[in-house]
Design an enzyme around this catalytic site. Structure first.
Site, PDB file in Angstrom:
ATOM      1  N   LYS A  53       0.166   6.718   9.152  1.00  0.00           N
ATOM      2  CA  LYS A  53      -0.171   7.819  10.061  1.00  0.00           C
ATOM      3  C   LYS A  53      -0.693   7.226  11.367  1.00  0.00           C
ATOM      4  O   LYS A  53      -1.893   6.949  11.497  1.00  0.00           O
ATOM      5  CB  LYS A  53      -1.273   8.689   9.439  1.00  0.00           C
ATOM      6  CG  LYS A  53      -0.864   9.437   8.172  1.00  0.00           C
ATOM      7  CD  LYS A  53      -2.037  10.256   7.641  1.00  0.00           C
ATOM      8  CE  LYS A  53      -1.713  10.982   6.370  1.00  0.00           C
ATOM      9  NZ  LYS A  53      -2.908  11.604   5.749  1.00  0.00           N
ATOM     10  N   PHE A  93      -1.809  15.819   5.128  1.00  0.00           N
ATOM     11  CA  PHE A  93      -2.074  15.355   3.769  1.00  0.00           C
ATOM     12  C   PHE A  93      -0.797  15.475   2.935  1.00  0.00           C
ATOM     13  O   PHE A  93      -0.193  16.542   2.875  1.00  0.00           O
ATOM     14  CB  PHE A  93      -3.203  16.166   3.139  1.00  0.00           C
ATOM     15  CG  PHE A  93      -3.634  15.618   1.808  1.00  0.00           C
ATOM     16  CD1 PHE A  93      -4.403  14.465   1.732  1.00  0.00           C
ATOM     17  CD2 PHE A  93      -3.247  16.247   0.633  1.00  0.00           C
ATOM     18  CE1 PHE A  93      -4.787  13.942   0.496  1.00  0.00           C
ATOM     19  CE2 PHE A  93      -3.625  15.726  -0.606  1.00  0.00           C
ATOM     20  CZ  PHE A  93      -4.401  14.581  -0.665  1.00  0.00           C
ATOM     21  N   GLU A 120       0.831  -1.211   0.000  1.00  0.00           N
ATOM     22  CA  GLU A 120       0.000   0.000   0.000  1.00  0.00           C
ATOM     23  C   GLU A 120       0.865   1.260   0.000  1.00  0.00           C
ATOM     24  O   GLU A 120       1.975   1.261   0.528  1.00  0.00           O
ATOM     25  CB  GLU A 120      -0.894  -0.003   1.241  1.00  0.00           C
ATOM     26  CG  GLU A 120      -2.307  -0.495   0.978  1.00  0.00           C
ATOM     27  CD  GLU A 120      -3.155   0.510   0.207  1.00  0.00           C
ATOM     28  OE1 GLU A 120      -2.627   1.391  -0.497  1.00  0.00           O
ATOM     29  OE2 GLU A 120      -4.394   0.408   0.306  1.00  0.00           O
ATOM     30  N   ASP A 121       0.320   2.329  -0.551  1.00  0.00           N
ATOM     31  CA  ASP A 121       1.022   3.610  -0.523  1.00  0.00           C
ATOM     32  C   ASP A 121       0.965   4.230   0.876  1.00  0.00           C
ATOM     33  O   ASP A 121       1.960   4.706   1.406  1.00  0.00           O
ATOM     34  CB  ASP A 121       0.430   4.587  -1.561  1.00  0.00           C
ATOM     35  CG  ASP A 121      -1.093   4.701  -1.483  1.00  0.00           C
ATOM     36  OD1 ASP A 121      -1.740   4.017  -0.647  1.00  0.00           O
ATOM     37  OD2 ASP A 121      -1.661   5.470  -2.278  1.00  0.00           O
ATOM     38  N   ASP A 126      -3.984   5.273   6.513  1.00  0.00           N
ATOM     39  CA  ASP A 126      -4.455   6.453   7.236  1.00  0.00           C
ATOM     40  C   ASP A 126      -5.388   5.965   8.355  1.00  0.00           C
ATOM     41  O   ASP A 126      -4.937   5.539   9.406  1.00  0.00           O
ATOM     42  CB  ASP A 126      -5.135   7.366   6.202  1.00  0.00           C
ATOM     43  CG  ASP A 126      -5.563   8.712   6.757  1.00  0.00           C
ATOM     44  OD1 ASP A 126      -5.054   9.139   7.785  1.00  0.00           O
ATOM     45  OD2 ASP A 126      -6.447   9.352   6.131  1.00  0.00           O
ATOM     46  N   ARG A 143       1.178  12.166  -8.576  1.00  0.00           N
ATOM     47  CA  ARG A 143       1.624  10.776  -8.412  1.00  0.00           C
ATOM     48  C   ARG A 143       3.035  10.540  -8.940  1.00  0.00           C
ATOM     49  O   ARG A 143       3.767   9.697  -8.429  1.00  0.00           O
ATOM     50  CB  ARG A 143       0.706   9.818  -9.190  1.00  0.00           C
ATOM     51  CG  ARG A 143      -0.658   9.630  -8.605  1.00  0.00           C
ATOM     52  CD  ARG A 143      -1.304   8.408  -9.257  1.00  0.00           C
ATOM     53  NE  ARG A 143      -2.751   8.425  -9.138  1.00  0.00           N
ATOM     54  CZ  ARG A 143      -3.420   8.072  -8.035  1.00  0.00           C
ATOM     55  NH1 ARG A 143      -2.757   7.707  -6.959  1.00  0.00           N
ATOM     56  NH2 ARG A 143      -4.729   8.104  -8.016  1.00  0.00           N
ATOM     57  N   ASP A 184      -1.665  11.050  -4.856  1.00  0.00           N
ATOM     58  CA  ASP A 184      -2.170  12.163  -5.680  1.00  0.00           C
ATOM     59  C   ASP A 184      -3.035  13.126  -4.880  1.00  0.00           C
ATOM     60  O   ASP A 184      -3.561  12.800  -3.817  1.00  0.00           O
ATOM     61  CB  ASP A 184      -3.008  11.618  -6.834  1.00  0.00           C
ATOM     62  CG  ASP A 184      -4.370  11.108  -6.366  1.00  0.00           C
ATOM     63  OD1 ASP A 184      -4.404  10.298  -5.415  1.00  0.00           O
ATOM     64  OD2 ASP A 184      -5.398  11.540  -6.916  1.00  0.00           O
TER      65      ASP A 184
END
Ligand code: 5GP
Ligand code: MG
Length: 174
Positions: free
Chosen positions: A131, A152, A99-100, A103, A165, A159
């Site tokens: 996070k 953020f 995963e990127d 959150d 991205r 993105d």
């Protein structure tokens, strides 16, 4: 400074720092999977850069697959239903979800729910960014590249409304 649509971003994590954290993760994973051939399952679109780098630095045999979470409205009162595209050939495999960012953890929980139905041999979660303050789930995130504050960010796959991205470093909202 970086302008994307209406928002301004400032440099946050350099590409050298990102690369260093990914090299460490690749090394760590290869120790844990010494006797196995893992399948790295990149979650599109955000994890495309991370998946490429992680697998390039991976010092052993591995497979690489990609998946995409598809959301659609249910026909009854069930609300939004999620499905994963491209996970039907993972039976019996040792999967590492890539995963990127994690959150709140909602996305990864959905992915886990779906993977558990696919009869994989095992699964673990790797994320480039995490996070901790925002995370609301109890499931352990096995491999974390960078712990970041609840801000953020964009770049390195992430993105803002379609843009950012492709950037080789990470920026945070000003
Ligand atoms: P979660 O379901 O864990 O709350 O969030 C997961 C998804 O929200 C990520 O895969 C990503 O698409 C988006 N997201 C969460 N935090 C950020 C962020 O800081 N920047 C960007 N660009 N997307 C984020
Ligand atoms: Mg994502």
């Amino acid at each position: 400074m970086l302008q994307l649509h209406d928002l301004t971003f400032i440099p946050f994590i350099s590409s050298a720092e990102i690369e260093e954290s990914i090299k460490k993760l690749a090394q760590k994973i290869s120790v844990d999977y010494k006797e196995k051939i893992p399948v790295f399952l990149g979650v599109l679109n955000g994890a495309y850069q991370f998946t490429a780098a992680l697998t390039q630095f991976y010092p052993g045999d591995c497979e690489v697959e990609f998946t995409k979470l598809k959301s659609y409205e249910g026909t009854s009162s069930t609300g939004t239903i999620q499905s994963l595209i491209g996970v039907d050939n993972l039976k019996g495999k040792d999967v590492i979800v890539v995963e990127d960012i994690v959150d709140t953890g909602n996305t990864i929980s959905e992915i886990i729910k779906i993977l558990e139905k696919e009869a994989v041999a095992s699964y673990k979660i790797a994320t480039l960014c995490y996070k901790p303050v925002a995370y609301k789930k109890s499931h352990k995130i096995d491999y974390i590249g960078l712990e970041i504050p609840n801000k953020f960010i964009v770049g390195y796959g992430l993105d803002y409304d379609g843009l950012g991205r492709n950037l080789p470093e990470i920026y945070q909202l000003k």
